[in-house]
Design a protein around this motif. Structure first.
Motif, PDB file in Angstrom:
ATOM      1  N   LEU A 141       3.392   5.308  -2.860  1.00  0.00           N
ATOM      2  CA  LEU A 141       3.942   6.639  -2.659  1.00  0.00           C
ATOM      3  C   LEU A 141       5.233   6.842  -3.441  1.00  0.00           C
ATOM      4  N   THR A 200       0.834  -1.208   0.000  1.00  0.00           N
ATOM      5  CA  THR A 200       0.000   0.000   0.000  1.00  0.00           C
ATOM      6  C   THR A 200       0.866   1.254   0.000  1.00  0.00           C
ATOM      7  N   TYR A 201       1.877   1.293   0.856  1.00  0.00           N
ATOM      8  CA  TYR A 201       2.742   2.462   0.918  1.00  0.00           C
ATOM      9  C   TYR A 201       3.692   2.548  -0.272  1.00  0.00           C
ATOM     10  N   LEU A 207      -0.274  10.344   1.194  1.00  0.00           N
ATOM     11  CA  LEU A 207       0.184   9.683   2.415  1.00  0.00           C
ATOM     12  C   LEU A 207      -0.976   9.481   3.397  1.00  0.00           C
ATOM     13  N   ARG A 267      -3.434   6.781   2.034  1.00  0.00           N
ATOM     14  CA  ARG A 267      -2.904   5.405   2.151  1.00  0.00           C
ATOM     15  C   ARG A 267      -2.784   4.975   3.619  1.00  0.00           C
ATOM     16  N   SER A 268      -2.554   5.925   4.504  1.00  0.00           N
ATOM     17  CA  SER A 268      -2.550   5.598   5.928  1.00  0.00           C
ATOM     18  C   SER A 268      -3.946   5.160   6.372  1.00  0.00           C
TER      19      SER A 268
END
Length: 390
Positions: free
Chosen positions: A70, A66-67, A83, A86-87
């Protein structure tokens, strides 16, 4: 972790395929964070394995994937928003993983509790069955003990007058003026007195059985006296009693008196169950002993060969229903009218045969008759003379 089944591999394959598909889509459309929510699918699939380590690895992989979005170039000023988005996705994935594992672990505990309850129930049922059997055995022992006390009392009270009657009967038979007709009646009285004595002895044997003293005997010597004794009763009822004893059979391990009692009891039952014009056949033979028969026989019979002697009594009587057949060897069970039987005959007969290292079994068909098969240890006379049963 236990070995994976075919279904487990299939589910794990689907979870891995979903993960790769979402990861590839993310590479081509990193700005569309909605696709990352698809990582929920492999997490829920892995939760069904109920394995914390596997779930931890899966969640970690989904968070990293997922991260990783970025790392793709974005428009100026959009990195902070990406950010945050996605968090939020990662938070949702962690929540789903926690709830999924909690749900599956609760299901596992419930299944374990149900399995434990089922095992406990089965154990209780077995214990209850054993308790019922122990209670039945205790009741039988108490009844046998009561019979023993009763018989001891009867033997003491009846013994003295019986001896007196017997002495007077013998004295009467020796009187000079006794006619043949009177002698005949005296003989009947003497016979019935002997019968009373035998009944008392039989009842005594139910509580204090005399241990058999078997030895190697010929089959003819063991079987024929019983048939000769019962022949008049069969003739009077219009039944045919046939005895078939092939020549050159091996010796049989038998206490002559005990096996005589067993055969008389079995023949008496056949006599009572078979209507007029019927037949009762006594057949002796031999066959190879099974492992259990050989082991059981050699515990008591010195010199036993690898065979058993069979004595089969087959009648063409009314037969027995399955319910009665299952109880036939239980003490005090009888299908005869009150006063016609004690229910101890077959029980004592089997006890006696088992003490010889043999067995006594029943088979019956309603309307066709009953077959009683007795097996006893055998000793070959001469290897070339013994014929196996066909």
């Amino acid at each position: 972790m236990t070995a994976m089944t075919h279904r487990d591999r299939f589910v794990l394959g689907i979870a891995a395929a979903c993960f790769l598909i979402i990861l590839i889509i993310e590479q081509f459309a990193p700005a569309n964070v909605v696709v990352a929510y698809g990582y929920v699918v492999p997490i829920l699939l892995v939760a069904t394995f109920r394995n914390r380590t596997m779930m931890l690895v899966t969640v970690l992989a989904c968070v990293v994937a997922t991260y990783s979005g970025l790392l793709q170039p974005t428009k100026p000023g959009r990195f902070q928003a990406a950010l945050i988005n996605r968090s939020v996705v990662v938070s949702v994935l962690l929540l789903v993983a926690y709830l999924g594992m909690s749900w599956e672990e609760r299901k596992a505990r419930e299944e374990g509790a149900r399995a434990a309850l089922a095992n406990e129930t089965e154990s209780l049922l077995k214990a209850n069955t054993q308790l019922v059997q122990a209670k039945d055995q205790l009741n039988r022992s108490e009844r046998l003990a009561a019979v023993g006390q009763l018989v001891a009392s009867v033997a003491h009270e009846v013994g003295t007058p019986l001896h007196s009657i017997a002495w007077h009967v013998q004295a009467l038979a020796e009187e000079p003026g006794v006619t043949p007709e009177m002698k005949k009646r005296v003989a009947v009285i003497d016979e019935q007195l002997s019968r009373v004595v035998r009944i008392i002895q039989d009842l005594l044997s139910s509580t204090r059985p005399r241990q058999p003293e078997p030895e190697w005997r010929s089959v003819e010597e063991v079987v024929s006296p019983s048939a000769v004794l019962m022949e008049p009763a069969f003739h009077e009822k219009g039944l045919t009693l046939t005895v078939e004893i092939p020549k050159a059979l091996p010796f049989v391990w038998a206490d002559k008196e005990k096996i005589h009692q067993v055969l008389v009891n079995v023949l008496a039952n056949a006599l009572a169950a078979t209507p007029a014009q019927g037949t009762v056949t006594v057949t002796a033979g031999c066959r190879e002993a099974s492992v259990d028969e050989l082991e059981r026989g050699r515990l008591v019979a010195d010199g036993m060969s690898a065979m058993v002697l069979t004595i089969v009594v087959q009648d063409t009587g009314c037969g027995m229903p399955a319910a009665d057949l299952d109880k036939a060897f239980e003490p005090f069970f009888t299908t005869k009218a009150v006063g016609k039987g004690t229910g101890l005959g077959l029980f004592l007969s089997r006890e006696s045969v088992v003490a010889h290292g043999g067995s006594l079994v029943l088979s019956s068909v309603i309307g066709q008759g009953t077959t009683v098969t007795m097996t006893l240890p055998a000793m070959r006379r001469d290897p070339g003379l013994v014929k196996e049963e066909t």
